[in-house]
Design a protein around this motif. Structure first.
Motif, PDB file in Angstrom:
ATOM      1  N   ALA A 251       0.833  -1.209   0.000  1.00  0.00           N
ATOM      2  CA  ALA A 251       0.000   0.000   0.000  1.00  0.00           C
ATOM      3  C   ALA A 251       0.864   1.254   0.000  1.00  0.00           C
ATOM      4  O   ALA A 251       0.585   2.221  -0.724  1.00  0.00           O
ATOM      5  N   ALA A 252       1.936   1.240   0.801  1.00  0.00           N
ATOM      6  CA  ALA A 252       2.841   2.393   0.822  1.00  0.00           C
ATOM      7  C   ALA A 252       3.569   2.543  -0.509  1.00  0.00           C
ATOM      8  O   ALA A 252       3.772   3.659  -1.008  1.00  0.00           O
ATOM      9  N   LEU A 254       2.440   1.560  -3.444  1.00  0.00           N
ATOM     10  CA  LEU A 254       1.491   2.072  -4.429  1.00  0.00           C
ATOM     11  C   LEU A 254       1.319   3.583  -4.270  1.00  0.00           C
ATOM     12  O   LEU A 254       1.277   4.321  -5.269  1.00  0.00           O
ATOM     13  N   ASP A 255       1.235   4.052  -3.044  1.00  0.00           N
ATOM     14  CA  ASP A 255       1.113   5.501  -2.820  1.00  0.00           C
ATOM     15  C   ASP A 255       2.312   6.246  -3.397  1.00  0.00           C
ATOM     16  O   ASP A 255       2.155   7.298  -4.036  1.00  0.00           O
ATOM     17  N   ARG A 256       3.507   5.705  -3.181  1.00  0.00           N
ATOM     18  CA  ARG A 256       4.706   6.362  -3.713  1.00  0.00           C
ATOM     19  C   ARG A 256       4.666   6.417  -5.231  1.00  0.00           C
ATOM     20  O   ARG A 256       4.988   7.433  -5.856  1.00  0.00           O
ATOM     21  N   ARG A 257       4.282   5.314  -5.823  1.00  0.00           N
ATOM     22  CA  ARG A 257       4.258   5.235  -7.286  1.00  0.00           C
ATOM     23  C   ARG A 257       3.179   6.150  -7.876  1.00  0.00           C
ATOM     24  O   ARG A 257       3.403   6.819  -8.896  1.00  0.00           O
ATOM     25  N   LEU A 258       2.011   6.179  -7.261  1.00  0.00           N
ATOM     26  CA  LEU A 258       0.946   7.039  -7.762  1.00  0.00           C
ATOM     27  C   LEU A 258       1.320   8.513  -7.609  1.00  0.00           C
ATOM     28  O   LEU A 258       1.008   9.336  -8.482  1.00  0.00           O
ATOM     29  N   THR A 259       1.994   8.855  -6.521  1.00  0.00           N
ATOM     30  CA  THR A 259       2.446  10.234  -6.327  1.00  0.00           C
ATOM     31  C   THR A 259       3.441  10.631  -7.413  1.00  0.00           C
ATOM     32  O   THR A 259       3.360  11.734  -7.986  1.00  0.00           O
ATOM     33  N   ALA A 260       4.387   9.726  -7.702  1.00  0.00           N
ATOM     34  CA  ALA A 260       5.360  10.000  -8.765  1.00  0.00           C
ATOM     35  C   ALA A 260       4.669  10.145 -10.113  1.00  0.00           C
ATOM     36  O   ALA A 260       5.016  11.023 -10.921  1.00  0.00           O
ATOM     37  N   GLY A 261       3.671   9.303 -10.348  1.00  0.00           N
ATOM     38  CA  GLY A 261       2.945   9.392 -11.611  1.00  0.00           C
ATOM     39  C   GLY A 261       2.179  10.692 -11.745  1.00  0.00           C
ATOM     40  O   GLY A 261       2.177  11.326 -12.808  1.00  0.00           O
ATOM     41  N   ALA A 262       1.540  11.110 -10.666  1.00  0.00           N
ATOM     42  CA  ALA A 262       0.773  12.361 -10.700  1.00  0.00           C
ATOM     43  C   ALA A 262       1.672  13.561 -10.943  1.00  0.00           C
ATOM     44  O   ALA A 262       1.243  14.571 -11.519  1.00  0.00           O
TER      45      ALA A 262
END
Length: 284
Positions: A251-252, A254-262
């Motif tokens: 979960a952590a 995924l949050d890191r990856r989604l933040t980088a993507g955004a």
């Protein structure tokens, strides 16, 4: 949706989201070899008959029909009536040279196809299918195609190769867990996952066919942000389903990856291969 770990549910929204990336990834070189083979089919009368296995909404047909010359009749196979209806309504209407393309749909289990069913078929094709089959099912499909003398083009089989930029310490663990999920046993069937291309190559060459394999990776960047988000959620979700101990770290991650993507800082390469099998040892 094999990249996201889902074997049986193919949401039309997911298929629509991935269609541009699929189209950009598939091998035009293999289509060239296929055109040469179909052009040499002097014994054929009438349109080329193409069977699209597990057709979904018809993205493979929309991509391929316009790249092949001459009149074509596509038979779209799937078990989902909603997807079949969409495929039948949205197929390409003309071939590469302007010849007509017609389409019918058949609700059928593609693992039940036999050489008798394939009699008169000019081409069997599918996209993102082999990795959700078993070794026995791929062997039976190869046997049917070769016995019927029918070329087969299978696009976008996963390889288990995923590269993310920037790297993260958890990348390798998530990737390994996802690949194990792809090879899981479900409903008494052991799925091939990343082994599909190797198994299919052996199945066809062992029956005398010539096999050509070419890379067809997804290359996802800021321009494919929506697809990357959905792919990431599925990829990490399947990994955590396979290895429950990954739930918290995943979960952590995924949050890191989604933040980088955004922020437009994430790029992903998802490895696939396309495979063309030509019966009778035809190396075209």
């Amino acid at each position: 949706m094999s990249e996201s770990g889902e074997q049986t549910v193919y949401a039309p929204e997911w298929l629509a989201l991935r269609e541009p990336a699929d189209a950009a990834a598939r091998s035009d070189e293999l289509v060239g070899l296929l055109r040469d083979r179909l052009a040499g089919d002097a014994g054929r009368t009438g349109p080329a008959v193409v069977r699209d296995l597990g057709c979904g909404t018809g993205s493979m047909g929309r991509w391929l029909a316009g790249r092949l010359p001459g009149p074509q009749h596509w038979i779209m196979h799937d078990t989902d009536p909603l997807l079949l209806a969409r495929a039948g309504a949205t197929m390409a209407g003309t071939a590469a040279d302007g010849a007509p393309v017609s389409v019918t749909t058949e609700r059928i289990d593609v693992t039940a196809l036999t050489a008798d069913v394939l009699a008169g078929t000019s081409l069997v094709t599918a996209s993102a299918l082999l990795d959700v089959l078993t070794a026995a099912e791929v062997g039976a499909l190869a046997a049917a195609c070769v016995a019927a003398g029918c070329p087969a083009l299978f696009a976008l089989s996963v390889l288990g190769e995923v590269d993310l930029d920037p790297v993260d310490p958890l990348d390798a663990e998530i990737r390994a867990a996802f690949n194990a999920h792809q090879r899981r046993v479900t409903g008494g069937r052991r799925l091939l996952g990343p082994d599909a291309v190797a198994v299919a190559t052996d199945a066809f060459t062992g029956r005398g066919a010539t096999v050509h394999v070419r890379p067809s990776p997804w290359r996802l960047g800021p321009e494919q942000a929506a697809l990357t988000v959905e792919w990431l959620r599925g990829w990490v979700g399947a990994a955590c389903e396979q290895v429950p101990e990954l739930a918290g770290p995943g979960a952590a991650y995924l949050d890191r990856r989604l933040t980088a993507g955004a922020a437009g800082r994430l790029r992903v390469t998802v490895g696939h291969s396309d495979l063309l099998a030509l019966p009778d040892g035809d190396a075209s």
